[in-house]
Design a protein around this motif. Sequence first.
Motif, PDB file in Angstrom:
ATOM      1  N   ASP A   1      -6.510   5.607   7.197  1.00  0.00           N
ATOM      2  CA  ASP A   1      -5.543   5.328   8.085  1.00  0.00           C
ATOM      3  C   ASP A   1      -4.594   6.493   8.400  1.00  0.00           C
ATOM      4  O   ASP A   1      -3.919   6.878   7.561  1.00  0.00           O
ATOM      5  CB  ASP A   1      -4.757   4.219   7.864  1.00  0.00           C
ATOM      6  N   PRO A   2      -4.798   7.072   9.605  1.00  0.00           N
ATOM      7  CA  PRO A   2      -3.906   8.434   9.899  1.00  0.00           C
ATOM      8  C   PRO A   2      -2.224   8.098   9.454  1.00  0.00           C
ATOM      9  O   PRO A   2      -1.592   9.015   8.772  1.00  0.00           O
ATOM     10  CB  PRO A   2      -4.181   8.661  11.165  1.00  0.00           C
ATOM     11  N   LEU A   3      -1.927   6.917   9.663  1.00  0.00           N
ATOM     12  CA  LEU A   3      -0.404   6.688   9.571  1.00  0.00           C
ATOM     13  C   LEU A   3      -0.202   6.334   7.961  1.00  0.00           C
ATOM     14  O   LEU A   3       0.759   6.978   7.589  1.00  0.00           O
ATOM     15  CB  LEU A   3       0.133   5.321  10.258  1.00  0.00           C
ATOM     16  N   MET A   4      -1.064   5.702   7.313  1.00  0.00           N
ATOM     17  CA  MET A   4      -0.778   5.422   5.814  1.00  0.00           C
ATOM     18  C   MET A   4      -0.878   6.953   5.227  1.00  0.00           C
ATOM     19  O   MET A   4      -0.133   6.965   4.125  1.00  0.00           O
ATOM     20  CB  MET A   4      -1.840   4.426   5.371  1.00  0.00           C
TER      21      MET A   4
ATOM     22  N   SER B   1      -8.945  11.617  -0.003  1.00  0.00           N
ATOM     23  CA  SER B   1     -10.207  11.370  -0.281  1.00  0.00           C
ATOM     24  C   SER B   1     -10.046   9.561  -0.167  1.00  0.00           C
ATOM     25  O   SER B   1     -11.602   9.126  -0.265  1.00  0.00           O
ATOM     26  CB  SER B   1     -10.301  11.650  -1.622  1.00  0.00           C
ATOM     27  N   PHE B   2      -9.146   8.981  -0.306  1.00  0.00           N
ATOM     28  CA  PHE B   2      -9.458   7.470  -0.170  1.00  0.00           C
ATOM     29  C   PHE B   2      -8.333   6.781   0.710  1.00  0.00           C
ATOM     30  O   PHE B   2      -8.250   5.578   0.684  1.00  0.00           O
ATOM     31  CB  PHE B   2      -9.140   6.940  -1.715  1.00  0.00           C
TER      32      PHE B   2
ATOM     33  N   LEU C   1       1.077  19.638   0.253  1.00  0.00           N
ATOM     34  CA  LEU C   1      -0.511  19.851   0.388  1.00  0.00           C
ATOM     35  C   LEU C   1      -1.141  19.183  -0.896  1.00  0.00           C
ATOM     36  O   LEU C   1      -2.360  18.767  -0.800  1.00  0.00           O
ATOM     37  CB  LEU C   1      -0.503  21.180   0.347  1.00  0.00           C
ATOM     38  N   LEU C   2      -0.347  19.180  -1.869  1.00  0.00           N
ATOM     39  CA  LEU C   2      -1.113  18.488  -2.956  1.00  0.00           C
ATOM     40  C   LEU C   2      -1.131  17.228  -2.652  1.00  0.00           C
ATOM     41  O   LEU C   2      -2.342  16.370  -3.301  1.00  0.00           O
ATOM     42  CB  LEU C   2      -0.149  18.812  -4.472  1.00  0.00           C
ATOM     43  N   THR C   3      -0.070  16.345  -2.091  1.00  0.00           N
ATOM     44  CA  THR C   3      -0.289  14.920  -2.061  1.00  0.00           C
ATOM     45  C   THR C   3      -1.579  14.643  -0.870  1.00  0.00           C
ATOM     46  O   THR C   3      -2.221  13.824  -1.082  1.00  0.00           O
ATOM     47  CB  THR C   3       1.197  14.582  -1.433  1.00  0.00           C
ATOM     48  N   TRP C   4      -1.733  15.722   0.025  1.00  0.00           N
ATOM     49  CA  TRP C   4      -2.434  15.355   1.046  1.00  0.00           C
ATOM     50  C   TRP C   4      -4.012  15.598   0.424  1.00  0.00           C
ATOM     51  O   TRP C   4      -4.685  14.572   0.805  1.00  0.00           O
ATOM     52  CB  TRP C   4      -2.312  16.366   2.157  1.00  0.00           C
ATOM     53  N   ALA C   5      -4.097  16.461  -0.284  1.00  0.00           N
ATOM     54  CA  ALA C   5      -5.661  16.597  -0.944  1.00  0.00           C
ATOM     55  C   ALA C   5      -5.875  15.710  -1.775  1.00  0.00           C
ATOM     56  O   ALA C   5      -7.011  15.395  -1.763  1.00  0.00           O
ATOM     57  CB  ALA C   5      -5.423  18.047  -2.010  1.00  0.00           C
ATOM     58  N   ILE C   6      -4.967  14.812  -2.448  1.00  0.00           N
ATOM     59  CA  ILE C   6      -5.356  13.757  -3.306  1.00  0.00           C
ATOM     60  C   ILE C   6      -5.630  12.402  -2.733  1.00  0.00           C
ATOM     61  O   ILE C   6      -6.424  11.793  -2.765  1.00  0.00           O
ATOM     62  CB  ILE C   6      -4.194  13.589  -4.693  1.00  0.00           C
ATOM     63  N   LEU C   7      -4.699  12.365  -1.707  1.00  0.00           N
ATOM     64  CA  LEU C   7      -4.608  11.036  -0.916  1.00  0.00           C
ATOM     65  C   LEU C   7      -5.870  10.903   0.008  1.00  0.00           C
ATOM     66  O   LEU C   7      -6.150   9.854   0.491  1.00  0.00           O
ATOM     67  CB  LEU C   7      -3.386  10.871  -0.354  1.00  0.00           C
TER      68      LEU C   7
ATOM     69  N   GLU D   1       0.896  -1.068  -0.016  1.00  0.00           N
ATOM     70  CA  GLU D   1      -0.013   0.030   0.093  1.00  0.00           C
ATOM     71  C   GLU D   1       1.036   1.265   0.127  1.00  0.00           C
ATOM     72  O   GLU D   1       0.458   2.175  -0.758  1.00  0.00           O
ATOM     73  CB  GLU D   1      -0.946   0.033   1.045  1.00  0.00           C
ATOM     74  N   VAL D   2       1.936   1.235   0.772  1.00  0.00           N
ATOM     75  CA  VAL D   2       2.834   2.462   0.889  1.00  0.00           C
ATOM     76  C   VAL D   2       3.562   2.467  -0.462  1.00  0.00           C
ATOM     77  O   VAL D   2       3.664   3.791  -0.937  1.00  0.00           O
ATOM     78  CB  VAL D   2       3.731   2.183   1.913  1.00  0.00           C
ATOM     79  N   LEU D   3       4.045   1.287  -1.251  1.00  0.00           N
ATOM     80  CA  LEU D   3       4.491   1.569  -2.601  1.00  0.00           C
ATOM     81  C   LEU D   3       3.647   2.106  -3.405  1.00  0.00           C
ATOM     82  O   LEU D   3       4.042   2.984  -4.219  1.00  0.00           O
ATOM     83  CB  LEU D   3       4.862   0.414  -2.997  1.00  0.00           C
ATOM     84  N   LEU D   4       2.481   2.001  -3.376  1.00  0.00           N
ATOM     85  CA  LEU D   4       1.516   2.372  -4.301  1.00  0.00           C
ATOM     86  C   LEU D   4       1.382   3.740  -4.133  1.00  0.00           C
ATOM     87  O   LEU D   4       0.822   4.802  -4.944  1.00  0.00           O
ATOM     88  CB  LEU D   4       0.002   1.700  -4.063  1.00  0.00           C
ATOM     89  N   LEU D   5       1.177   4.141  -2.600  1.00  0.00           N
ATOM     90  CA  LEU D   5       1.150   5.656  -2.486  1.00  0.00           C
ATOM     91  C   LEU D   5       2.176   6.255  -2.936  1.00  0.00           C
ATOM     92  O   LEU D   5       2.096   7.566  -3.336  1.00  0.00           O
ATOM     93  CB  LEU D   5       0.902   5.823  -0.746  1.00  0.00           C
TER      94      LEU D   5
END
Length: 307
Positions: free
Chosen positions: A251-254, A247-248, A239-245, A68-72
């Motif tokens: 998990d706060p850590l992920m 939404s789906f 901020l762009l990474t946060w705004a995109i991720l 999952e982290v790799l995908l992110l």
Amino acid sequence: MDFFTVLDQIVILFLLLVVGYWARVSGALDRQGIQGLTSFLVRFALPAMIIESLQVPFTDQLLGQGEEVLLLALVFYLIAFVVAWPLPRLLGVTGLGSGTYQFLLAFPNVAFMGFPVISAIFGKGALFYASMYMLPFNLLIFTVGILMLKRTGGGLSDLDPKILLNPGVTAVVIGLIFFLTSFTLPGPIGGAVTLLGDLTTPLSMIVIGGVLAEMALKSIFSNWRIYVVSAMRLLVMPLLTWAILRSFITDPLMLGVPVILAAMPSAANAVLLAEEYKSDAELASQGVFISTLFCIITIPMIAELVT
């Protein structure tokens, strides 16, 4: 999050940078010495750090979370490359420096600063996720990143297949094999690899300080483009990474790990690889220095967003 814990990490890096600066000014380190340290870092210390970071016991749960982290991470780098690619044209830059600006924006300082900051914010248990995040980082920085730094004029220089066999990519492959097979390096070998990898952060900052010492002090702070790129690196990208991720990802850590890593200053590797591949090392040093200087303000701001 303890603000002073983050501050301590940044001050440590700056003190090491000052050591490198003074070593060059005093003559203890010359141009040939900087080039030698750079080659040593790229060929030995960095690969050792990569392999050591993946010396963790394999479990199905870790594998699933790691995937999952790799995908992110891949999502982040897709965002970073889309934003970075037109940057030279927007800044009105051509020639060798154009790829350096792209590199400074696309690649954050994941290992040298990201690891201690992640540990301070989320605890040591989160370092595995940071290590998994480094897999695409190392593969991309030693392939796409090198191509960026070798960029001249309106296009890329011819791709040398040997680039794909560089020590960084090789270390990623070896480290991943060790993780998937739960192979642990024998005591003396593992200890040597750990110690060798531990040299990466201090020697990298010393090299950056040495390169800065060869520049006029005024030129370090007078390049307005570096401030634009640093603002994008430190604020726009996380901020762009946060705004995109967000939404789906629930998990706060992920969510927190990729956003915090995206908030790191420009990768110190920019200077090492620019030196190694005869790109604009002075410009790379400016970008690493300025972005690291201002991250003391921006990292706590981004951390408040995800903690």
